[in-house]
Design an enzyme around this catalytic site. Structure first.
Site, PDB file in Angstrom:
ATOM      1  N   MET A 139     -17.769  -9.695   7.956  1.00  0.00           N
ATOM      2  CA  MET A 139     -19.040 -10.077   8.583  1.00  0.00           C
ATOM      3  C   MET A 139     -18.820 -10.966   9.807  1.00  0.00           C
ATOM      4  O   MET A 139     -19.560 -11.922  10.037  1.00  0.00           O
ATOM      5  CB  MET A 139     -19.932 -10.814   7.561  1.00  0.00           C
ATOM      6  CG  MET A 139     -20.371  -9.914   6.437  1.00  0.00           C
ATOM      7  SD  MET A 139     -21.182 -10.796   5.095  1.00  0.00           S
ATOM      8  CE  MET A 139     -19.794 -11.283   4.088  1.00  0.00           C
ATOM      9  N   LYS A 167     -29.835  -4.814   2.926  1.00  0.00           N
ATOM     10  CA  LYS A 167     -28.796  -5.728   3.382  1.00  0.00           C
ATOM     11  C   LYS A 167     -28.441  -5.447   4.833  1.00  0.00           C
ATOM     12  O   LYS A 167     -27.285  -5.315   5.177  1.00  0.00           O
ATOM     13  CB  LYS A 167     -27.514  -5.666   2.521  1.00  0.00           C
ATOM     14  CG  LYS A 167     -27.643  -6.234   1.129  1.00  0.00           C
ATOM     15  CD  LYS A 167     -27.488  -7.749   1.161  1.00  0.00           C
ATOM     16  CE  LYS A 167     -27.824  -8.354  -0.180  1.00  0.00           C
ATOM     17  NZ  LYS A 167     -26.851  -8.053  -1.185  1.00  0.00           N
ATOM     18  N   ASP A 181     -26.569   0.039  -1.269  1.00  0.00           N
ATOM     19  CA  ASP A 181     -26.612  -0.810  -0.077  1.00  0.00           C
ATOM     20  C   ASP A 181     -26.494   0.019   1.200  1.00  0.00           C
ATOM     21  O   ASP A 181     -26.060   1.157   1.163  1.00  0.00           O
ATOM     22  CB  ASP A 181     -25.401  -1.738  -0.071  1.00  0.00           C
ATOM     23  CG  ASP A 181     -25.626  -2.930  -0.970  1.00  0.00           C
ATOM     24  OD1 ASP A 181     -26.747  -3.106  -1.443  1.00  0.00           O
ATOM     25  OD2 ASP A 181     -24.655  -3.667  -1.179  1.00  0.00           O
TER      26      ASP A 181
HETATM   27  N1  SAH Z   1     -17.864  -5.733  -0.670  1.00  0.00           N
HETATM   28  C1  SAH Z   1     -17.446  -5.266   0.626  1.00  0.00           C
HETATM   29  C2  SAH Z   1     -17.742  -6.253   1.709  1.00  0.00           C
HETATM   30  C3  SAH Z   1     -19.183  -6.516   1.941  1.00  0.00           C
HETATM   31  S1  SAH Z   1     -19.457  -7.639   3.245  1.00  0.00           S
HETATM   32  C4  SAH Z   1     -15.961  -4.926   0.588  1.00  0.00           C
HETATM   33  O1  SAH Z   1     -15.273  -5.245  -0.369  1.00  0.00           O
HETATM   34  O2  SAH Z   1     -15.506  -4.311   1.543  1.00  0.00           O
HETATM   35  C5  SAH Z   1     -19.748  -6.571   4.595  1.00  0.00           C
HETATM   36  C6  SAH Z   1     -18.634  -6.641   5.570  1.00  0.00           C
HETATM   37  O3  SAH Z   1     -17.544  -5.845   5.134  1.00  0.00           O
HETATM   38  C7  SAH Z   1     -18.953  -6.065   6.923  1.00  0.00           C
HETATM   39  O4  SAH Z   1     -19.634  -7.015   7.713  1.00  0.00           O
HETATM   40  C8  SAH Z   1     -17.597  -5.770   7.471  1.00  0.00           C
HETATM   41  O5  SAH Z   1     -16.968  -6.921   7.945  1.00  0.00           O
HETATM   42  C9  SAH Z   1     -16.858  -5.336   6.237  1.00  0.00           C
HETATM   43  N2  SAH Z   1     -16.784  -3.876   6.113  1.00  0.00           N
HETATM   44  C10 SAH Z   1     -17.284  -3.121   5.137  1.00  0.00           C
HETATM   45  N3  SAH Z   1     -16.985  -1.824   5.317  1.00  0.00           N
HETATM   46  C11 SAH Z   1     -16.261  -1.757   6.434  1.00  0.00           C
HETATM   47  C12 SAH Z   1     -15.644  -0.698   7.161  1.00  0.00           C
HETATM   48  N4  SAH Z   1     -15.717   0.578   6.752  1.00  0.00           N
HETATM   49  N5  SAH Z   1     -14.986  -1.007   8.283  1.00  0.00           N
HETATM   50  C13 SAH Z   1     -14.885  -2.266   8.711  1.00  0.00           C
HETATM   51  N6  SAH Z   1     -15.444  -3.301   8.069  1.00  0.00           N
HETATM   52  C14 SAH Z   1     -16.128  -3.063   6.953  1.00  0.00           C
END
Ligand code: SAH
Length: 474
Positions: free
Chosen positions: A386, A273, A251
Site C-alpha cells: 500500500m 476496499k 475484495d
Molecule cells: N493480503 C494481501 C495484501 C493486501 S494489502 C497480500 O498478502 O498480498 C494491499 C496491497 O497489497 C496493495 O496496496 C499492494 O501494495 C499489494 N498488492 C496486492 N496484490 C498485488 C499485486 N498483484 N501486485 C503488486 N502489489 C500487490
C-alpha cells in the site's frame, strides 16, 4: 477391439513370485508386501532395500537364475530381470501353467500391467491408458492428485466407523444415502481434510443425532487467500473451497479471472476496499460473515494475497471465534512473494540481504507512521504494501533519516498478471520514474540491494511480449 479388464486383487496370504532384484522388482515388492502377499524372490543380486527385506525375513529368497520350477504354487509372477529374453521366457512358462505374468518394460508380453495409482488409502484410483503412453497416465495422475484432497482416504475410515450407527438410526435407504452425501461433501469432509479428525467425528455425530426431521444448519467460513493475481498461483485447497461455497464475500484485489472459478450459482457479495472508499467498514464485514454462516451457508471470504498479511484476516475470524462459528484459513501467496518472484528480485540473498521486512506505507493525514529504526537496518530488504500514494514521502523520509539516496528500489505494478510492470530506480529517482509512468494499482515497493539483481533475473515479461511499452525499465 478388446480392452483390459480392471480389477483390484486381494493378495492377502497369496503367493507371488518376483524374478529380478533391481529397481522395478524393489518397487513391485514393496507394494506386494503392503497388500499382504507372500513374496518369493528369485534373483542373482538384490538392491539394498530387498537385502533388508531378506534379512528381516519378510520374503522368501532364492539366489540364482530363474527356473520353471520357481513358478510352482504361485498365483502371479513379475518378470523383472534386466534381460528381455529371460523376461519373455518367464512369461511364456507362466502362461503354460496358467499363472498370470507381468513383464517389466514389455507389458504386451504379459497378462496384466501395474497401473499408475493415486493413493488416498484406503481409497486408490488406478489409471490405464490401454498401453498408449506412460506420459499420458502420468499427466492424468498429476491432475487427479491435484484435485483430490490429501486426507480424502480418511472419509473412508470415518464411514467405516459410523456405518453401523447410521444404518441403525436411519432405516430408510434413500434418507441414508442423502445423509452420507451431505456428510461427505460438507463440513465433515472439510474438517477431515483440514486435519481436525476429532471435530469431524463430533460434527458427524451431531448431524446424525438431528436426523431425521429438520436438517441441521451448520454454516462455516473459509477465509481464503487468492494470491496476487495469476490464477495458477491458487492453492488446491483454495480452489476446492471456492467450488463448494454457497456465498462468496470478496475484495477488490481478487482478480476477475479468479472469481470466475467460484461455484457459478454461489451468491457474490462485494466487500470493496477501494483506497479512501471503504465500501463496507471492517466491522460490518466481520458481522456479515458471521450472519451468513449462522444461516447455514458455506461462506467463502476471498482475499487478495494472503489473508494474514495486511489482510485483516485476524479480525474477521476473531468475530467467528467469539460466536463459535467453524472456520478455516487457507494461506495464499502474498504480494511480496508474487512480486518478487515474477519480477526476478529475490527477497533475501546471501550477499545482499539477510532479512526482509514487510511494512505498510499507508498514508495517514499525509504522513507515515513507521518504525524507521527497523527500516534503516543494513543488509535487509524492505517490502512496502500500500505504498504507491505515499512513495514520494517514504523515499524522502528514508533519505532524510540517513538511508543512501542511491539505494535501489523497484515498484512492481499488478504483479503476476498480464499487466505487470517493474519500474526500477533508486530512493532518489524512483518517485519521479513512477510519476511519469501512469502506474495502475495494486503496486508493491521493494527496497534494497537485491533490486539490482532484477536486471539479470527478470524472466516474466507479459507487457513486453504483447508489444506494449515499458514493461521493465531498461
Ligand atoms: N493480503 C494481501 C495484501 C493486501 S494489502 C497480500 O498478502 O498480498 C494491499 C496491497 O497489497 C496493495 O496496496 C499492494 O501494495 C499489494 N498488492 C496486492 N496484490 C498485488 C499485486 N498483484 N501486485 C503488486 N502489489 C500487490
Amino acid at each position: 477391439m478388446t480392452t483390459a479388464f480392471p480389477l483390484f486383487l486381494n493378495l492377502k496370504s497369496r503367493s507371488v513370485l518376483v524374478v529380478g532384484g533391481g529397481m522395478v522388482a524393489t518397487r513391485r515388492i514393496s507394494r506386494l508386501l503392503e497388500s499382504g502377499a507372500q513374496v518369493k524372490l528369485v534373483a542373482e543380486t538384490c538392491s539394498p532395500v530387498l537385502a533388508q527385506h531378506i534379512e528381516r525375513n519378510v520374503l522368501e529368497y532364492r539366489q540364482g537364475r530363474f527356473t520353471e520350477a520357481d513358478l510352482d504354487g504361485h498365483l502371479l509372477v513379475f518378470a523383472a530381470t534386466d534381460d528381455a529374453t529371460t523376461n519373455a521366457r518367464i512369461a511364456s512358462a507362466a502362461r503354460r501353467r496358467g499363472i498370470l505374468a507381468n513383464v517389466a518394460d514389455a507389458p504386451e508380453l504379459g497378462d496384466f500391467i501395474t497401473p499408475s495409482v493415486i493413493r488416498r488409502d484406503p481409497v486408490q484410483i488406478a489409471i490405464s491408458t490401454g498401453g498408449a503412453s506412460p506420459v499420458l497416465s502420468r499427466l492424468l495422475r498429476s491432475r487427479l492428485e491435484a484435485m483430490i484432497p490429501r486426507n480424502f482416504g480418511r472419509l473412508a475410515a470415518l464411514m467405516a466407523d459410523f456405518r453401523h450407527k447410521v444404518r441403525e438410526r436411519i432405516g430408510d435407504t434413500i434418507a441414508r444415502r442423502r445423509f452420507w452425501e451431505k456428510a461427505l461433501d460438507g463440513a465433515v469432509a472439510e474438517l477431515l481434510y483440514a486435519g481436525h479428525d476429532q471435530q469431524a467425528f463430533s460434527e458427524l455425530e451431531r448431524q446424525l443425532s438431528g436426523t431425521p426431521g429438520q436438517p441441521i444448519i451448520a454454516g462455516e467460513v473459509y477465509l481464503v487467500g487468492a494470491g496476487p493475481g495469476d490464477l495458477d498461483l491458487l492453492t488446491f485447497r483454495a480452489l476446492r473451497l471456492m467450488q463448494q461455497a454457497d456465498v462468496v464475500v470478496y475484495d477488490r484485489l481478487v482478480a476477475p479471472a479468479i472469481l470466475e472459478l467460484v461455484r457459478h450459482d454461489a451468491e457474490r457479495i462485494y466487500a470493496g476496499k477501494e483506497r479512501n472508499m471503504h465500501s463496507l467498514p471492517q466491522e460490518e464485514i466481520n458481522e456479515l460473515l458471521a450472519r451468513l454462516a449462522r444461516t447455514g451457508k458455506r461462506v467463502l471470504r476471498l482475499k487478495g494475497g494472503d489473508p494474514f498479511i495486511f489482510g485483516r484476516g485476524g479480525e474477521e475470524i476473531e468475530t467467528l471465534t467469539e460466536e463459535g462459528i467453524p472456520f478455516q484459513v487457507v494461506p495464499g501467496i502474498t504480494a511480496a512473494s508474487g512480486s518478487a518472484s515474477y519480477a526476478g528480485i529475490p527477497l533475501t540473498h546471501r550477499d545482499h540481504a539477510q532479512a526482509c521486512l514487510f511494512v505498510t506505507g499507508h498514508l495517514k493525514d499525509g504522513s507515515m507512521n513507521l518504525n524507521w529504526d527497523a527500516m534503516l537496518q543494513p543488509a535487509q530488504t524492505i517490502v512496502v504494501y500500500m505504498g504507491l500514494q505515499g512513495l514520494p514521502v517514504l523515499c524522502q523520509e528514508l533519505i532524510a533519516r540517513g538511508m543512501a539516496a542511491d539505494l535501489p528500489a523497484a515498484l512492481v505494478q499488478q504483479a503476476t498478471t498480464e499487466h505487470q510492470r517493474v519500474l526500477c530506480g533508486t530512493l532518489e529517482t524512483l518517485p519521479g520514474i513512477v510519476a511519469e509512468a501512469d502506474v495502475q494499482p495494486p503496486a508493491l515497493l521493494i527496497i534494497g540491494e537485491v533490486v539490482r539483481l532484477q536486471e539479470k533475473l527478470a524472466w516474466f515479461h507479459p507487457a513486453k511480449e504483447a508489444g506494449l511499452p515499458g514493461s521493465t525499465v531498461d
